[in-house]
Design a protein around this motif. Structure first.
Motif, PDB file in Angstrom:
ATOM      1  N   GLN A  99       0.860  -1.176   0.000  1.00  0.00           N
ATOM      2  CA  GLN A  99       0.000   0.000   0.000  1.00  0.00           C
ATOM      3  C   GLN A  99       0.897   1.226   0.000  1.00  0.00           C
ATOM      4  N   ASN A 100       0.491   2.235  -0.762  1.00  0.00           N
ATOM      5  CA  ASN A 100       1.259   3.469  -0.757  1.00  0.00           C
ATOM      6  C   ASN A 100       0.335   4.622  -1.112  1.00  0.00           C
ATOM      7  N   SER A 101       0.724   5.801  -0.680  1.00  0.00           N
ATOM      8  CA  SER A 101       0.022   7.032  -1.028  1.00  0.00           C
ATOM      9  C   SER A 101       0.912   7.821  -1.966  1.00  0.00           C
ATOM     10  N   TYR A 102       0.305   8.431  -2.965  1.00  0.00           N
ATOM     11  CA  TYR A 102       1.052   9.107  -4.010  1.00  0.00           C
ATOM     12  C   TYR A 102       0.489  10.498  -4.270  1.00  0.00           C
ATOM     13  N   ALA A 103       1.361  11.384  -4.684  1.00  0.00           N
ATOM     14  CA  ALA A 103       0.982  12.644  -5.319  1.00  0.00           C
ATOM     15  C   ALA A 103       1.850  12.745  -6.560  1.00  0.00           C
ATOM     16  N   TRP A 104       1.215  12.730  -7.717  1.00  0.00           N
ATOM     17  CA  TRP A 104       1.920  12.874  -8.985  1.00  0.00           C
ATOM     18  C   TRP A 104       1.594  14.239  -9.559  1.00  0.00           C
ATOM     19  N   PHE A 105       2.624  14.953  -9.951  1.00  0.00           N
ATOM     20  CA  PHE A 105       2.498  16.268 -10.564  1.00  0.00           C
ATOM     21  C   PHE A 105       2.858  16.115 -12.039  1.00  0.00           C
ATOM     22  N   PHE A 106       1.851  16.159 -12.906  1.00  0.00           N
ATOM     23  CA  PHE A 106       2.038  15.990 -14.349  1.00  0.00           C
ATOM     24  C   PHE A 106       2.096  17.359 -15.013  1.00  0.00           C
ATOM     25  N   THR A 107       3.179  17.646 -15.731  1.00  0.00           N
ATOM     26  CA  THR A 107       3.220  18.810 -16.608  1.00  0.00           C
ATOM     27  C   THR A 107       2.761  18.326 -17.977  1.00  0.00           C
ATOM     28  N   MET A 108       1.708  18.953 -18.502  1.00  0.00           N
ATOM     29  CA  MET A 108       1.054  18.481 -19.718  1.00  0.00           C
ATOM     30  C   MET A 108       1.283  19.445 -20.878  1.00  0.00           C
ATOM     31  N   LEU A 109       1.388  18.878 -22.072  1.00  0.00           N
ATOM     32  CA  LEU A 109       1.485  19.654 -23.294  1.00  0.00           C
ATOM     33  C   LEU A 109       0.736  18.893 -24.378  1.00  0.00           C
ATOM     34  N   GLN A 110      -0.307  19.493 -24.903  1.00  0.00           N
ATOM     35  CA  GLN A 110      -1.093  18.916 -25.999  1.00  0.00           C
ATOM     36  C   GLN A 110      -1.512  17.476 -25.728  1.00  0.00           C
ATOM     37  N   GLY A 111      -2.041  17.233 -24.530  1.00  0.00           N
ATOM     38  CA  GLY A 111      -2.583  15.920 -24.201  1.00  0.00           C
ATOM     39  C   GLY A 111      -1.561  14.893 -23.766  1.00  0.00           C
ATOM     40  N   GLN A 112      -0.313  15.288 -23.653  1.00  0.00           N
ATOM     41  CA  GLN A 112       0.723  14.354 -23.215  1.00  0.00           C
ATOM     42  C   GLN A 112       1.439  14.889 -21.978  1.00  0.00           C
ATOM     43  N   VAL A 113       1.934  13.956 -21.171  1.00  0.00           N
ATOM     44  CA  VAL A 113       2.703  14.301 -19.983  1.00  0.00           C
ATOM     45  C   VAL A 113       4.171  14.429 -20.396  1.00  0.00           C
ATOM     46  N   THR A 114       4.748  15.594 -20.159  1.00  0.00           N
ATOM     47  CA  THR A 114       6.141  15.824 -20.530  1.00  0.00           C
ATOM     48  C   THR A 114       7.090  15.742 -19.342  1.00  0.00           C
ATOM     49  N   ASN A 115       6.539  15.967 -18.139  1.00  0.00           N
ATOM     50  CA  ASN A 115       7.372  15.948 -16.942  1.00  0.00           C
ATOM     51  C   ASN A 115       6.527  15.488 -15.759  1.00  0.00           C
ATOM     52  N   VAL A 116       7.123  14.645 -14.910  1.00  0.00           N
ATOM     53  CA  VAL A 116       6.422  14.153 -13.726  1.00  0.00           C
ATOM     54  C   VAL A 116       7.314  14.349 -12.510  1.00  0.00           C
ATOM     55  N   ARG A 117       6.704  14.813 -11.432  1.00  0.00           N
ATOM     56  CA  ARG A 117       7.325  14.781 -10.118  1.00  0.00           C
ATOM     57  C   ARG A 117       6.442  13.883  -9.273  1.00  0.00           C
ATOM     58  N   ALA A 118       6.999  12.794  -8.757  1.00  0.00           N
ATOM     59  CA  ALA A 118       6.229  11.804  -7.997  1.00  0.00           C
ATOM     60  C   ALA A 118       6.669  11.819  -6.542  1.00  0.00           C
ATOM     61  N   VAL A 119       5.682  11.980  -5.662  1.00  0.00           N
ATOM     62  CA  VAL A 119       5.915  11.948  -4.223  1.00  0.00           C
ATOM     63  C   VAL A 119       5.209  10.711  -3.686  1.00  0.00           C
ATOM     64  N   LEU A 120       5.938   9.878  -2.932  1.00  0.00           N
ATOM     65  CA  LEU A 120       5.391   8.643  -2.380  1.00  0.00           C
ATOM     66  C   LEU A 120       6.218   8.228  -1.179  1.00  0.00           C
ATOM     67  N   ASP A 121       5.745   7.224  -0.460  1.00  0.00           N
ATOM     68  CA  ASP A 121       6.504   6.668   0.657  1.00  0.00           C
ATOM     69  C   ASP A 121       7.604   5.800   0.057  1.00  0.00           C
ATOM     70  N   LEU A 122       8.810   6.352  -0.011  1.00  0.00           N
ATOM     71  CA  LEU A 122       9.918   5.619  -0.635  1.00  0.00           C
ATOM     72  C   LEU A 122      10.364   4.424   0.187  1.00  0.00           C
ATOM     73  N   ASN A 123      10.152   4.442   1.499  1.00  0.00           N
ATOM     74  CA  ASN A 123      10.514   3.257   2.286  1.00  0.00           C
ATOM     75  C   ASN A 123       9.678   2.057   1.868  1.00  0.00           C
ATOM     76  N   ALA A 124       8.380   2.259   1.656  1.00  0.00           N
ATOM     77  CA  ALA A 124       7.513   1.166   1.196  1.00  0.00           C
ATOM     78  C   ALA A 124       7.906   0.727  -0.214  1.00  0.00           C
ATOM     79  N   TYR A 125       8.185   1.682  -1.087  1.00  0.00           N
ATOM     80  CA  TYR A 125       8.611   1.372  -2.460  1.00  0.00           C
ATOM     81  C   TYR A 125       9.937   0.612  -2.454  1.00  0.00           C
ATOM     82  N   ASP A 126      10.908   1.097  -1.693  1.00  0.00           N
ATOM     83  CA  ASP A 126      12.218   0.452  -1.649  1.00  0.00           C
ATOM     84  C   ASP A 126      12.131  -0.965  -1.089  1.00  0.00           C
ATOM     85  N   ALA A 127      11.220  -1.204  -0.149  1.00  0.00           N
ATOM     86  CA  ALA A 127      11.038  -2.553   0.391  1.00  0.00           C
ATOM     87  C   ALA A 127      10.551  -3.508  -0.695  1.00  0.00           C
TER      88      ALA A 127
END
Length: 136
Positions: A99-127
């Motif tokens: 289980q994890n909680s996320y906040a994804w920040f999508f920078t969009m251009l013409q219907g596509q994502v060009t840049n993402v900043r992802a915030v999540l519990d990295l300890n859970a991801y790394d496990a």
């Protein structure tokens, strides 16, 4: 002629399809997209799309016994940025629940994502990423 979907609607649609197993938010990524995992562990870095798919998505998915199911709490749009706050869970190959909680920040251009900043519990991801995978 129908009005084109706005970026917030495109992202919401992609997450709805993902939760139904018929699509993925990754489908919105531009070929030259950059994905940044934010945080305090070695996993936190910026990837180009091929490296992100090979070094993050593929090995993470290999450790899942069931698909990751997102549950979106809120989606916001400010200019060309769409912010998605969601939780996701899956069963891991060792039978444990991820289980994890996320906040994804999508920078969009013409219907596509060009840049993402992802915030999540990295300890859970790394496990999850530390789990051994049998390569047969």
């Amino acid at each position: 002629m129908a009005e084109p979907l706005n970026h917030k609607q495109l992202v919401e649609q992609a997450f709805n399809q993902c939760s139904q197993g018929t699509g993925s938010p990754f489908d919105l990524l531009a070929a030259d997209a950059q994905w940044t995992i934010m945080g305090p562990t070695e996993s936190a870095k910026t990837y180009n799309l091929p490296d992100f798919q090979e070094m993050v998505v593929k090995p993470f998915n290999q450790r899942l016994a069931t698909p990751l199911k997102p549950r979106v709490h809120d989606t916001y749009q400010a200019g060309n940025e769409v912010i998605i706050l969601f939780e996701a869970e899956a069963t891991l190959i060792n039978g444990e629940r991820y289980q994890n909680s996320y906040a994804w920040f999508f920078t969009m251009l013409q219907g596509q994502v060009t840049n993402v900043r992802a915030v999540l519990d990295l300890n859970a991801y790394d496990a999850v990423m530390a789990l051994d995978v049998n390569d047969d």
